[in-house]
Scaffold this motif. Structure first.
Motif, mmCIF file in Angstrom:
data_model
loop_
_atom_site.group_PDB
_atom_site.id
_atom_site.type_symbol
_atom_site.label_atom_id
_atom_site.label_comp_id
_atom_site.label_asym_id
_atom_site.label_seq_id
_atom_site.Cartn_x
_atom_site.Cartn_y
_atom_site.Cartn_z
ATOM 1 N N ASN A 1 5.357 3.987 1.148
ATOM 2 C CA ASN A 1 3.954 3.955 1.579
ATOM 3 C C ASN A 1 3.128 4.688 0.548
ATOM 4 O OD1 ASN A 1 4.616 2.672 4.017
ATOM 5 N ND2 ASN A 1 5.234 4.639 4.886
ATOM 6 N N ILE A 2 3.053 4.105 -0.615
ATOM 7 C CA ILE A 2 2.269 4.748 -1.670
ATOM 8 C C ILE A 2 1.301 3.719 -2.222
ATOM 9 C CG2 ILE A 2 4.329 4.540 -3.196
ATOM 10 C CD1 ILE A 2 2.707 7.137 -4.545
ATOM 11 N N CYS A 3 0.064 3.860 -1.815
ATOM 12 C CA CYS A 3 -0.932 2.848 -2.152
ATOM 13 C C CYS A 3 -2.196 3.524 -2.655
ATOM 14 C CB CYS A 3 -1.304 1.997 -0.956
ATOM 15 S SG CYS A 3 -0.163 2.023 0.395
ATOM 16 N N SER A 4 -3.143 2.681 -3.010
ATOM 17 C CA SER A 4 -4.353 3.233 -3.589
ATOM 18 C C SER A 4 -5.505 2.317 -3.223
ATOM 19 C CB SER A 4 -4.219 3.250 -5.102
ATOM 20 O OG SER A 4 -4.173 1.914 -5.546
ATOM 21 N N ASN A 5 -6.712 2.783 -3.523
ATOM 22 C CA ASN A 5 -7.820 1.899 -3.163
ATOM 23 C C ASN A 5 -7.945 0.703 -4.102
ATOM 24 O OD1 ASN A 5 -8.966 3.180 -5.238
ATOM 25 N ND2 ASN A 5 -10.584 4.173 -4.070
ATOM 26 N N ALA A 6 -7.093 0.603 -5.139
ATOM 27 C CA ALA A 6 -7.028 -0.671 -5.869
ATOM 28 C C ALA A 6 -6.624 -1.777 -4.903
ATOM 29 C CB ALA A 6 -6.039 -0.584 -7.026
ATOM 30 N N GLU A 7 -5.898 -1.416 -3.861
ATOM 31 C CA GLU A 7 -5.469 -2.426 -2.885
ATOM 32 C C GLU A 7 -6.641 -2.919 -2.025
ATOM 33 O OE1 GLU A 7 -1.617 -1.425 -1.217
ATOM 34 O OE2 GLU A 7 -1.962 -2.760 0.470
ATOM 35 N N GLN A 8 -7.792 -2.295 -2.155
ATOM 36 C CA GLN A 8 -8.999 -2.814 -1.495
ATOM 37 C C GLN A 8 -9.903 -3.479 -2.515
ATOM 38 O OE1 GLN A 8 -9.825 -1.675 1.875
ATOM 39 N NE2 GLN A 8 -9.449 0.517 1.894
ATOM 40 N N CYS A 9 -9.533 -3.399 -3.778
ATOM 41 C CA CYS A 9 -10.503 -3.607 -4.854
ATOM 42 C C CYS A 9 -9.993 -4.613 -5.885
ATOM 43 C CB CYS A 9 -10.762 -2.234 -5.470
ATOM 44 S SG CYS A 9 -11.817 -2.211 -6.888
ATOM 45 N N LEU A 10 -9.097 -4.158 -6.765
ATOM 46 C CA LEU A 10 -8.723 -4.934 -7.940
ATOM 47 C C LEU A 10 -7.376 -5.630 -7.786
ATOM 48 C CD1 LEU A 10 -10.034 -5.285 -10.789
ATOM 49 C CD2 LEU A 10 -8.518 -3.479 -11.594
ATOM 50 N N ALA A 11 -6.653 -5.345 -6.702
ATOM 51 C CA ALA A 11 -5.274 -5.848 -6.583
ATOM 52 C C ALA A 11 -5.229 -7.366 -6.715
ATOM 53 C CB ALA A 11 -4.677 -5.416 -5.252
ATOM 54 N N ASN A 12 -6.238 -8.053 -6.200
ATOM 55 C CA ASN A 12 -6.185 -9.514 -6.259
ATOM 56 C C ASN A 12 -6.457 -10.065 -7.650
ATOM 57 O OD1 ASN A 12 -5.300 -10.017 -3.729
ATOM 58 N ND2 ASN A 12 -7.346 -10.151 -2.819
ATOM 59 N N TRP B 1 -1.603 -8.223 -0.250
ATOM 60 C CA TRP B 1 -1.976 -7.454 0.947
ATOM 61 C C TRP B 1 -3.397 -6.910 0.895
ATOM 62 C CZ3 TRP B 1 3.032 -4.029 1.170
ATOM 63 C CH2 TRP B 1 4.069 -4.760 1.777
ATOM 64 N N GLN B 2 -4.172 -7.273 -0.107
ATOM 65 C CA GLN B 2 -5.551 -6.755 -0.144
ATOM 66 C C GLN B 2 -6.364 -7.332 1.011
ATOM 67 O OE1 GLN B 2 -7.640 -6.969 -3.873
ATOM 68 N NE2 GLN B 2 -9.614 -6.590 -2.923
ATOM 69 N N PRO B 3 -7.038 -6.479 1.797
ATOM 70 C CA PRO B 3 -7.863 -7.004 2.888
ATOM 71 C C PRO B 3 -9.058 -7.803 2.355
ATOM 72 C CG PRO B 3 -7.981 -4.585 2.807
ATOM 73 C CD PRO B 3 -7.011 -5.007 1.750
ATOM 74 N N LEU B 4 -9.382 -8.904 3.022
ATOM 75 C CA LEU B 4 -10.469 -9.784 2.566
ATOM 76 C C LEU B 4 -11.766 -9.340 3.249
ATOM 77 C CD1 LEU B 4 -8.344 -13.057 2.562
ATOM 78 C CD2 LEU B 4 -8.839 -11.524 0.645
ATOM 79 N N LEU B 5 -12.245 -8.178 2.775
ATOM 80 C CA LEU B 5 -13.327 -7.465 3.466
ATOM 81 C C LEU B 5 -14.630 -8.244 3.534
ATOM 82 C CD1 LEU B 5 -12.820 -4.003 1.705
ATOM 83 C CD2 LEU B 5 -12.250 -4.520 4.070
ATOM 84 N N GLY C 1 7.031 -0.715 1.861
ATOM 85 C CA GLY C 1 6.023 0.146 2.471
ATOM 86 C C GLY C 1 5.005 -0.688 3.240
ATOM 87 N N LEU C 2 4.013 -0.002 3.767
ATOM 88 C CA LEU C 2 2.983 -0.688 4.556
ATOM 89 C C LEU C 2 1.853 -1.147 3.654
ATOM 90 C CD1 LEU C 2 2.635 1.985 7.362
ATOM 91 C CD2 LEU C 2 3.500 -0.338 7.702
ATOM 92 N N PRO C 3 1.224 -2.276 3.995
ATOM 93 C CA PRO C 3 -0.049 -2.589 3.341
ATOM 94 C C PRO C 3 -1.059 -1.508 3.706
ATOM 95 C CG PRO C 3 0.741 -4.430 4.684
ATOM 96 C CD PRO C 3 1.615 -3.265 4.994
ATOM 97 N N VAL C 4 -1.969 -1.196 2.800
ATOM 98 C CA VAL C 4 -2.996 -0.193 3.112
ATOM 99 C C VAL C 4 -3.692 -0.530 4.430
ATOM 100 C CG1 VAL C 4 -5.337 0.479 2.451
ATOM 101 C CG2 VAL C 4 -3.506 0.731 0.840
ATOM 102 N N ALA C 5 -4.053 -1.808 4.584
ATOM 103 C CA ALA C 5 -4.816 -2.170 5.781
ATOM 104 C C ALA C 5 -4.033 -1.879 7.054
ATOM 105 C CB ALA C 5 -5.201 -3.646 5.714
ATOM 106 N N SER C 6 -2.694 -1.985 7.000
ATOM 107 C CA SER C 6 -1.896 -1.774 8.214
ATOM 108 C C SER C 6 -1.719 -0.309 8.579
ATOM 109 C CB SER C 6 -0.508 -2.389 8.073
ATOM 110 O OG SER C 6 -0.609 -3.727 7.783
#
Ligand code: MGD
Ligand code: MGD
Ligand code: SF4
Ligand code: MO
Length: 757
Positions: A124-135, A741-745, A388-393
């Protein structure tokens, strides 16, 4: 103030500009890009500032039944180490999570990854790139098999046509926009964005040829299929390049899909045209844009308007066009990555995701796990194979107990915010930031005050793969620690607590064996390995030693596609990074074009693993624009800044949660922008209060009428205001990109209801 001119970096956004702070506090640009108001104001306001005036945490804090208590660093590290050990033993390895901000140094990202994933065995090691640039990385992986971007800012100056997909650089990447995009007056620019943004206004004022395509939310892939069809129909494709570089089966399948599917202008343009806009007008603009793809040199950029709606498939659909036309690997040709946060690209390279290992090795692959263990000098069983978990989860999982937050504001910027906030009440939250943030204080249990930008040194990898060094230009006026020092201190305190204990010296331990050891007093941990790995990065005064950490990272990167070498294959040294404008990993351009008869291949995770590129076939659900899949009245777009000319300067000055850029600019209340036709239909007038709602929650804010938002769409910034408007109470933690796993905000549906005034 600084006693003499000092050179460092602005590390807000992913451009990463070089600045010099002069005696007296004047800030000037030293790099080729310039400096925007965020960078300039930051140094003027924060250098030698009274910590309370800039809302800094000045001591570690512990939540007690009687309120916050100031504690010593030593006690704070004790508390953190003991919490980690106790929770781990009772609830297992993956009860622990780490969520980091894309403004941390490369050194801290590398060491935190090694500590949490390597030594402590949590994925479970993630970052806000997973909300941002991951895609953006995800799109590159789907087409090329690796995440690296391949063009540079210079390419904007060389291009004949530039396409911006879901990107508003006039506000969000102002220095590149001013010095690179606007300076190329010859190129025709195309902005694909449902809203008429400041970027559209500026570019149209510069050049009436600028094309704005105000497509419905979520129709970018459909648009790219129209482009592909047009190019194939006209024979304007680079068949030779496709034959040399692309997997033939994927090429056949793509051509079949494009030519047989409903992607002609006549069939597809009506589907992406928002209500109220004449289809003929859109058709003529799309046709002009189609023709621009036939230009000699085409550059594209996509940003979170794509990443947070159609995701990695959206990015891949742009890369498909580059393959089809052979538009890559030469000046003025390619896809330029403009990262959101200064070191978001480093987070991607370091594999900040619950399914990745460093350098984007996959956790699901036993060979990759063994390689990661080798890089970190750990036994192979040390790497936990459970994803690990997706950030959103994080919002919905029962697995977590202790959460480390390095910077980043999960009390504001997470999807499914209401549920996530409720969940955080049950977690032990260890919050590492420089700035006092009342929202996070509601949920934090231990606060560790870290050094802020001008007090920290370290390496940054910007959007165009440029490695540069941020020099600390001032000592903090109180005891603030760097993230590196914090990670190392916690690791070594854990080693002390283990009092020399070592796990059994066997080659292979099964998962069950490891779990049993964890439950028996953390018997899987090695005091010696922890001490050795986390002793060397800081000196006896707690200062970070970048040189050995960089050398470790550079050596570890060998053999991977993102090996930290320059364009000639020479290893990049810290001296290279510190001199001039730094150095680009892999050189200025990737996938350089070869002679006409040569086969072209691309590296995978490992440099030696060469293969052909593949056209990405978009899944059907990503080809349906908003308007054809409505459960609710509106799609709510959230993004950066308000609308209209008065908001412009403030928008450039505010950065995400706006902690470091300060509260002074926060408006009283953010407004939701509504098209006048929709407002008229619903009886909404200017400044009237409205309720936005969906299954996840609701919020109330004033409405503003604007023709710059198409019908069926609403726009609300997620930047803070004094009214506490939180658009993320409406965004979903389940609606995520399958590849990353990036959320489609930005793909959020809501209803709007006017409230009595
Ligand atoms: N001044 C300032 N600069 C910043 C930041 C900041 O907060 N302030 N934040 C930084 C960060 S972390 C990031 S990630 C970047 C983000 O930079 P941008 O990507 O430019 O940011 P946004 O404003 O979130 O979104 C861009 C655009 O996407 C559009 N959009 C929404 N839906 C769609 C769609 O379906 N298709 C298309 N084509 N477009 C769509 C929106 O209307 C919006 O104009 O900026 C960085 N720079
Ligand atoms: N609805 C909606 N939600 C969004 C978005 C959207 O467009 N719409 N955009 C998403 C995107 S793209 C992003 S990037 C996120 C941004 O969300 P956040 O990551 O929450 O935003 P920031 O304000 O950039 O960063 C928060 C903190 O990091 C701290 N910080 C900076 N550098 C360091 C450091 O070196 N170490 C430590 N420990 N702390 C540091 C700063 O002081 C700041 O307080 O929000 C996401 N959420
Ligand atoms: S915020 Fe971005 S564009 Fe502005 S000075 Fe800093 S790095 Fe440059
Ligand atoms: Mo971002």
């Amino acid at each position: 103030m600084a006693d003499k001119a000092k050179k460092t970096l602005c590390t807000f956004c992913g451009v990463v500009d070089q600045v010099t702070v002069e005696d007296g506090g004047r800030v000037r640009a030293t790099g080729s890009l310039g400096v925007c108001v965020k960078g300039a104001h930051y140094f003027q306001k924060h250098l030698s500032a009274d910590p309370t005036e800039v809302a800094r945490f000045t001591s570690p804090l512990l939540r007690t039944p009687y309120g916050w208590e100031q504690i010593s660093w030593d006690y704070a590290i004790d508390m953190v180490a003991d919490t980690v050990l106790a929770d781990r033993q009772e609830f297992g390895r993956d009860a622990l999570a780490c969520y980091g901000v894309g403004q941390m140094t490369l050194e801290s990202l590398w060491l935190a990854k090694k500590f949490f994933q390597g030594h402590l065995g949590t994925n479970n090691i993630c970052s806000n790139a997973e909300q941002c640039l991951a895609n953006n990385a995800g799109g590159h992986e789907l087409v090329f098999g690796n995440e690296g971007p391949f063009a540079a800012y210079d390419d904007y100056r060389e291009a004949d046509a530039v396409f911006f997909y879901g990107h508003n650089p006039a506000i969000n990447h102002p220095t590149v926009f001013q010095r690179y995009v606007r300076r190329n007056r010859d190129a025709v620019k195309v902005v694909v964005d449902p809203r008429r943004t400041a970027t559209v206004e500026r570019l149209q004022a510069d050049d009436p040829r600028t094309i704005h395509l105000p497509v419905r939310s979520g129709s970018d892939i459909l648009l790219n299929m129209i482009f592909a069809r047009h190019l194939l129909d006209r024979g304007a494709v680079d068949r030779d390049y496709v034959a040399r570089a692309v997997d033939p089966d994927s090429a056949d399948a793509f051509v079949r899909m494009v030519t047989r599917g409903p992607y002609s202008l006549d069939e597809a343009v009506p589907r992406l045209t928002p209500a109220g806009m004449p289809v003929e007008e859109m058709r003529s603009r799309v046709l002009r844009a189609c023709r621009l793809w036939e230009s000699e040199r085409v550059v594209t950029t996509s940003s979170v308007g794509i990443n947070q709606t159609v995701g990695s498939s959206g990015v891949a659909s742009i890369l498909n066009l580059h393959l089809l036309t052979g538009q890559l690997g030469a000046p003025g040709r390619g896809h330029v990555r403009l990262a959101g946060q200064s070191n978001a690209s480093a987070e991607l390279a370091m594999g900040y995701s619950g399914r990745l290992l460093p350098f984007r090795m996959r956790l699901s692959d036993p060979e990759h796990r063994a390689r990661a263990a080798e890089l970190w000098k750990l036994p192979a069983w040390r790497i936990n194979p459970a994803q690990g978990l997706p950030v959103a989860s994080f919002a919905t999982s029962e697995r977590l107990r202790t959460l480390f937050v390095f910077g980043t504001n999960p009390a504001r910027n997470f999807p499914n915010l209401a549920q996530w906030r409720e969940r955080m009440m049950d977690l032990c939250v260890i919050y590492v930031d420089s700035y006092y943030n009342p929202e996070m204080l509601e949920y934090a249990d231990i606060v560790l005050p870290c050094r802020t930008k001008h007090e920290t040194s370290g390496v940054f990898l910007n959007g165009e793969r440029r490695l540069q060094y941020m020099e600390a230009i001032e000592e903090p006026p109180f005891e603030a620690w760097s993230d590196v020092r914090i990670v190392c201190a916690v690791a070594r305190r854990i080693a002390e607590r283990l009092a020399g204990a070592e796990p059994p010296d066997v080659a292979g331990l099964s998962e069950d064996d490891v779990d049993a050891l964890v439950a028996r007093g953390n018997g899987d941990l090695s005091a010696r390995a922890l001490d050795e790995a986390f002793r060397y990065p800081v000196d006896e005064y707690g200062e970070v030693l970048s040189e050995p950490v960089w050398e470790e990272i550079q050596a570890a990167s060998r053999g991977f596609y993102n090996e930290f070498c320059d364009g000639t294959g020479r290893p990049i040294t810290l001296a290279d990074i510190r001199s001039g404008e730094g150095v680009q990993w892999g050189g200025e351009r990737r996938y350089t074009r070869t002679g006409p008869d040569e086969e072209v291949s691309f590296p995978g995770v490992f440099a030696a693993d060469r293969h052909r590129a593949r056209f990405h076939l978009p899944p059907p659900e990503r080809l349906v624009p908003f308007g054809e899949r409505n459960d609710r009245q509106f799609v709510l777009i959230t993004g950066r800044g308000g609308m209209g000319p008065t908001a412009r300067r403030r928008d450039v000055a505010m950065f995400n949660s706006a902690t470091a850029t300060g509260e002074a600019l926060w408006p009283a209340a953010n407004s939701v922008y509504v098209n006048p036709a929709d407002a008229g239909r619903l009886g909404v007038t200017s400044a009237q209060r409205v309720r936005l709602s969906n299954d996840l929650g609701s919020l109330v804010c004033p409405a503003e009428l604007s023709d710059d938002v198409p019908r069926g769409h609403l726009y609300l910034t997620f930047h803070p205001d004094h009214a506490g408007t939180h658009p993320n109470v409406l965004t979903s933690s389940d609606h995520c990109d399958p590849h990353t796993w990036q959320p489609l905000l930005k793909d959020t549906q809501v209803d709007l209801e006017p409230l009595p005034s």
